[in-house]
Design an enzyme around this catalytic site. Structure first.
Site: not given
Ligand code: NDP
Length: 287
Positions: A46, A51, A76, A109, A230-232, A236, A240
């Site tokens: 996604d 982005y 988007k 979007h 999302k994670s980097v 995770r 996930n």
């Molecule tokens: P998420 O709910 O996916 O959370 C991501 C955050 O959680 C990051 O900081 C990550 O840190 C952390 N994380 C990931 N896995 C774990 C885990 N297992 N345990 C604890 N912490 C974890 O948020 P997003 O906002 O990224 O939402 C997901 C996706 O949705 C986005 O990436 C994007 O593609 C989409 N999106 C769409 C929007 C829209 O307006 N349509 C708005 C926002 C997002 P780290 O990277 O350090 O692991």
């Protein structure tokens, strides 16, 4: 491992779990994260023009060697490009940045401005084969009722903020008659530690030998919701995805459903949101 799919109202099957790329920079981090996600088995990515990482997503897909038709790619359309002709140009630009001939799913979007004009361009691009499925995002009941009755094609999805704290009951009711699927953004509450440490979440994590993220994602999956955490971090990214070897009971689903607070971080109906978002991202800054 192949992940389960969910059937959309246009007949296509979307992988139930994908990989989110919001806030992953375009300094090589997106390329690395998406490459790792594809390596461990994600087949759904996604992204969005806003982005600023479509080019790295596209490169990771190409270099993975995985056939294009085995990866679901969503992007988007940003607010600056609404209206029929700007949207047509933006679709071509996204395809160019991604290095792809078509997108599996393309979304409006943010639902403000000339949404009907943009939607017509998306319907035409769908007929032309550039967009396989089309959908919307951030539509509240009020916004849905304003725009969707003007559309010829029913959106396949509405991508909205969704996690145990914000379960979107009202919009799900409106989406059900058209069999519109909900895609969750912030499925982990954007890493909200309070959510990840909810007693019911940690109790179930201990019971199933899973972590908090897996319990939350599994809950959402069992509700029929499409998720893309999302994670980097490689650990995770991998964990996930590992949510298909256990099942929450009806009582456990009810306990997690009871966490709903009925609101999230972002309120698309709030005054000034359109201007705030337009000022936040200029997707044509580098053109
Ligand atoms: P998420 O709910 O996916 O959370 C991501 C955050 O959680 C990051 O900081 C990550 O840190 C952390 N994380 C990931 N896995 C774990 C885990 N297992 N345990 C604890 N912490 C974890 O948020 P997003 O906002 O990224 O939402 C997901 C996706 O949705 C986005 O990436 C994007 O593609 C989409 N999106 C769409 C929007 C829209 O307006 N349509 C708005 C926002 C997002 P780290 O990277 O350090 O692991």
């Amino acid at each position: 491992m192949t992940t389960p799919t969910i059937k959309l109202n246009d007949g296509r099957a979307i992988p139930a779990i994908g990989f989110g790329t919001f806030q992953i920079p375009n300094d090589g981090s997106t390329y690395d994260a998406v490459s790792e996600a594809l390596r461990v088995g994600y087949r759904h990515i996604d992204t969005a023009v806003a982005y600023f990482n479509e080019a790295e997503v596209g490169r990771a897909i190409k270099d993975s060697g995985i056939p294009r038709d085995q990866i679901w790619v969503t992007s988007k359309l940003w607010l600056q490009d609404y209206g029929y002709e700007p949207a047509q140009r933006a679709i071509d630009l996204s395809l160019e940045k991604l290095g792809l001939d078509y997108l599996d799913l393309y979304l409006i979007h943010q639902p403000y401005g000339d949404v009907p004009g943009a939607w017509r361009a998306m319907e035409d691009a769908q007929r032309a084969g550039k967009l396989k499925s089309i959908g919307v995002s951030n539509m509240t009941p009020k916004i849905w009722q304003h725009f969707v009755p003007q559309f010829d094609v029913m959106p396949a999805v509405n991508q909205v903020e969704f996690n145990p704290y914000f379960q979107q009951k009202a919009i799900r009711k409106l989406m059900a008659p058209g069999d519109v699927k909900l895609e969750a953004w912030a499925p982990l509450g954007q890493g909200n530690q309070v959510l990840l440490q909810e007693p019911v979440v940690t109790r179930l994590a201990a019971k199933y030998g899973k972590d908090a993220g897996q319990i939350i994602l599994r809950f959402e999956h069992q509700l029929g919701i499409i998720v893309f955490p999302k994670s980097v971090h490689a650990a995770r990214i991998k964990s996930n995805l590992a949510i298909f070897d256990f099942e929450l009971t009806a009582d456990e689903m009810a306990a997690l459903t009871a966490l709903d607070q009925g609101k999230g971080r972002h309120d698309p109906d709030a005054p000034g949101v359109q201007e705030m978002l337009l000022n936040a991202f200029d997707v044509h800054a580098a053109d």
